[in-house]
Design a protein around this motif. Structure first.
Motif, mmCIF file in Angstrom:
data_model
loop_
_atom_site.group_PDB
_atom_site.id
_atom_site.type_symbol
_atom_site.label_atom_id
_atom_site.label_comp_id
_atom_site.label_asym_id
_atom_site.label_seq_id
_atom_site.Cartn_x
_atom_site.Cartn_y
_atom_site.Cartn_z
ATOM 1 N N TYR A 169 0.828 -1.202 0.000
ATOM 2 C CA TYR A 169 0.000 0.000 0.000
ATOM 3 C C TYR A 169 0.868 1.260 0.000
ATOM 4 C CZ TYR A 169 -3.130 3.620 1.177
ATOM 5 O OH TYR A 169 -3.807 4.797 1.152
ATOM 6 N N THR A 170 1.888 1.256 0.859
ATOM 7 C CA THR A 170 2.773 2.412 0.975
ATOM 8 C C THR A 170 3.373 2.792 -0.371
ATOM 9 O OG1 THR A 170 3.281 1.690 3.198
ATOM 10 C CG2 THR A 170 4.751 3.330 2.262
ATOM 11 N N ALA A 171 3.574 1.783 -1.217
ATOM 12 C CA ALA A 171 4.164 2.058 -2.527
ATOM 13 C C ALA A 171 3.116 2.449 -3.559
ATOM 14 C CB ALA A 171 4.927 0.848 -3.015
ATOM 15 N N GLY A 172 1.852 2.555 -3.111
ATOM 16 C CA GLY A 172 0.820 2.958 -4.058
ATOM 17 C C GLY A 172 0.368 1.874 -5.007
ATOM 18 N N HIS A 173 0.612 0.598 -4.638
ATOM 19 C CA HIS A 173 0.166 -0.491 -5.512
ATOM 20 C C HIS A 173 -1.272 -0.836 -5.278
ATOM 21 C CE1 HIS A 173 3.946 -1.081 -7.143
ATOM 22 N NE2 HIS A 173 4.511 -1.351 -6.000
#
Lengths: 239, 239
Positions: A169-173
């Motif tokens: 999530y943190t990586a925007g996936h």
């Protein structure tokens, strides 16, 4: 905000600039419906509060666990600052009822939305930082959050499925449906029928990133998530 | 460490516990070759320093850019705390020559390795925090880093290819060769031969995540990276 200010007195917090508190409690949907209002929405304060919270928790963990490796501390941090816990704090503190939402957001359940409540909690911390200084934020976190960490609320079960989600999530996936494209696939079953062992792979965009086994599908999924989580962390550390 | 302590006097830093400084300068490869040594390696301090640095930079940006949205601040933060900049600070401060490495790591160029130098810088900040307190870290960052931010070193060009790498890197998306699987593919060319316009897609694991155009392949790649970066940030914000 009268009631809210009263509520905060229990934590020895009295805002000098109530407009900062108002900003923390203003969701952007409200701001966009009331552009003439002088109060901005809470995204900037959330950016600030998130960083302050991260640092305070990390410093706490560093001191509280002098013999743990960095990987273990990172895992603990993730389980503490993850969305669901922070949203829970917003609810426990009764912050949710004071959140200002636009009409559409309200109708769509924005007041129960985990992301909104997480952001609210972080924005509140940002507002306390700006209004009262770093020690006030630290005191608040030590009063409200640290006791829950110390009573073990966060390490009863490490929910690796959530921890893994958090990394991606943190990586925007997130895909077009706002979901993280992680899939748990049962790839095998062994043992007697009355005591089966399930084998599960966790896949990210079709690629196997972790493998697990267990007496139930649920346990096997957690085991696969743990495997993937450890692999991801190891890659980061070994670089 | 005699010379190092002298060097630090220029920044008004004198360690009360030199063993903390020694820990910050001990790479894990050295630790594993000298296990009888009482000095631990620097991963724990790096974990701590990273969080302190993140918070101090975020707080600075929040105050320095009162009219910028969260997305812009995040972008600035990423360009400031990215590996190459932090490794550069280690080099500029001459920290690299004091880093203790194992034999294998030394032979493999570990003293020039960007990740090692980034971790060294962060671990140093962690050691200052533990030994001298929060304000000492803040003062050091304001003396060493903030002037470079203010002279525009970080915003002359926003290198979106690096910023995009950083997002994926943070999530641990590195393949077996320690590379991030982002690919830039020329998918079209238009315009007259003497003034072509290139079209480039950036792909993550085969999936198009950004599209760009430009007068050169390099410009089109940056444009595609910017598109992908904005998309990723937007997904995070819109959730």
């Amino acid at each position: 905000m009268e009631n809210l200010q009263d509520k905060l007195k229990a934590y020895h917090i009295t805002f000098n600039k109530p407009e900062l508190l108002a900003e923390a409690f203003t969701h952007k949907s409200y701001y966009f419906e009331h552009k003439s209002s002088s109060v901005f929405h809470n995204e900037r304060l959330e950016f600030l509060g998130d960083a302050a919270l991260g640092f305070i928790i990390v410093e706490y963990l560093y001191k509280a666990y002098p013999d743990e490796r960095e990987g273990v501390l990172t895992e603990k941090k993730i389980s503490i600052v993850r969305r669901e816990s922070l949203a829970d704090f917003s609810r426990q503190l009764g912050f949710d009822q004071f959140l200002k939402l636009g009409n559409g957001e309200e109708k769509n359940g924005g007041r129960e939305n985990e992301a909104n409540l997480e952001n609210l909690f972080e924005a509140f911390l940002g507002a306390v930082l700006m209004d009262q200084g770093f020690n006030a934020v630290k005191n608040f976190i030590y009063e409200v959050m640290i006791p829950k960490i110390e009573d073990g609320s966060y390490d009863k079960v490490t929910d690796y499925k959530s921890a893994l989600q958090e990394i991606f999530y943190t990586a925007g996936h997130i895909d077009t449906n706002n979901k993280i494209p992680l899939e748990y696939v049962v790839v095998g079953q062994s043992g007697p029928v009355h005591a089966p062992i399930f084998e599960v792979n966790v896949e990210f965009e079709g690629q196997v990133i972790g493998q697990g086994k267990g007496k139930s599908k649920k346990i096997a999924e957690q085991d696969a998530a743990r495997d993937a989580f450890v692999n991801q962390k190891k890659q980061q550390e070994d670089r």
